[in-house]
Design an enzyme around this catalytic site. Structure first.
Site, PDB file in Angstrom:
ATOM      1  N   ARG A  49       0.799  -1.196   0.037  1.00 27.62           N
ATOM      2  CA  ARG A  49      -0.031   0.124  -0.071  1.00 27.62           C
ATOM      3  C   ARG A  49       0.950   1.259   0.012  1.00 27.62           C
ATOM      4  O   ARG A  49       2.133   1.234   0.349  1.00 27.62           O
ATOM      5  CB  ARG A  49      -0.933  -0.065   1.189  1.00 27.62           C
ATOM      6  CG  ARG A  49      -1.733  -1.396   1.303  1.00 27.62           C
ATOM      7  CD  ARG A  49      -2.898  -1.355   0.370  1.00 27.62           C
ATOM      8  NE  ARG A  49      -3.625  -2.672   0.918  1.00 27.62           N
ATOM      9  CZ  ARG A  49      -3.645  -3.636  -0.018  1.00 27.62           C
ATOM     10  NH1 ARG A  49      -3.050  -3.577  -1.224  1.00 27.62           N
ATOM     11  NH2 ARG A  49      -4.439  -4.534   0.351  1.00 27.62           N
ATOM     12  N   GLY A  50       0.407   2.373  -0.634  1.00 30.19           N
ATOM     13  CA  GLY A  50       1.054   3.534  -0.576  1.00 30.19           C
ATOM     14  C   GLY A  50       1.830   3.833  -1.890  1.00 30.19           C
ATOM     15  O   GLY A  50       2.646   4.887  -2.047  1.00 30.19           O
ATOM     16  N   CYS A  51       1.986   2.815  -2.781  1.00 32.49           N
ATOM     17  CA  CYS A  51       2.667   3.018  -3.980  1.00 32.49           C
ATOM     18  C   CYS A  51       1.750   3.399  -5.115  1.00 32.49           C
ATOM     19  O   CYS A  51       0.396   2.836  -5.087  1.00 32.49           O
ATOM     20  CB  CYS A  51       3.453   1.669  -4.358  1.00 32.49           C
ATOM     21  SG  CYS A  51       4.438   1.042  -3.314  1.00 32.49           S
ATOM     22  N   VAL A  52       2.188   4.493  -6.142  1.00 35.25           N
ATOM     23  CA  VAL A  52       1.239   4.750  -6.995  1.00 35.25           C
ATOM     24  C   VAL A  52       1.137   3.710  -8.067  1.00 35.25           C
ATOM     25  O   VAL A  52       0.007   3.278  -8.461  1.00 35.25           O
ATOM     26  CB  VAL A  52       2.025   6.020  -7.864  1.00 35.25           C
ATOM     27  CG1 VAL A  52       1.109   6.197  -9.379  1.00 35.25           C
ATOM     28  CG2 VAL A  52       2.151   7.104  -6.814  1.00 35.25           C
ATOM     29  N   SER A  53       2.164   2.782  -8.532  1.00 35.68           N
ATOM     30  CA  SER A  53       2.313   1.684  -9.123  1.00 35.68           C
ATOM     31  C   SER A  53       1.594   0.307  -8.532  1.00 35.68           C
ATOM     32  O   SER A  53       1.552   0.716  -7.085  1.00 35.68           O
ATOM     33  CB  SER A  53       3.506   1.455  -9.547  1.00 35.68           C
ATOM     34  OG  SER A  53       3.950   2.562 -10.559  1.00 35.68           O
TER      35      SER A  53
END
Length: 146
Positions: A49-53
């Site tokens: 969680r917390g990644c754009v990709s």
């Protein structure tokens, strides 16, 4: 102590590349060499969680030659550049004991490679999310060893 040859090789390769276009290509090449992640491992448990990709990190408990518990990582992303960043994180953390993993200053390594200054804020946040996930895994491994 675990050899840091994989990350040392990455540092040496980075130092030999003069411009950022070549370094970005190199990071993408690192991602192409990742150990494959099974289709089943592309799941919510492994999703970071917390990644754009889209990013998935799978950890597998192992035992090293000294009989110590370690975690072996595999990872994947829908972004070629992020796959390369995963490869760097895996070079830093995979197949290490909890104490070794918790002692790694990944932000300093990414900064020393110059990546921190050349990634978008969203990508930098994603790297931090990956590192925090790995540190959480390491803390869990350490608790199980007590």
């Amino acid at each position: 102590m675990h050899s840091l040859s994989a990350i040392d090789a990455i540092r040496d390769d980075f130092a030999s590349l003069d411009d950022w276009e070549d370094r970005y290509r190199y990071v993408i090449e690192l991602g192409n060499d990742l150990e494959p992640l099974s289709p089943e491992a592309h799941n919510d448990v492994n999703k970071v969680r917390g990644c754009v990709s889209q990013v998935w990190l799978e950890s597998e408990p192992k035992t090293n030659a000294e009989g110590e518990s370690t975690l072996h990582y595999r990872g994947d992303s829908d972004s070629h550049l992020v796959r390369g960043l995963i490869a760097i994180a895996i070079a830093l953390f995979s197949d290490r004991t909890a104490d070794q993993m918790l002692a790694v200053d990944a932000v300093a390594v990414f900064r020393a490679l110059g990546l921190e200054a050349h990634l978008t804020p969203q990508r930098s946040n994603g790297v931090r999310a990956m590192v925090e996930r790995i540190r959480t895994d390491a803390a869990g491994l350490k608790l199980r060893a007590i």
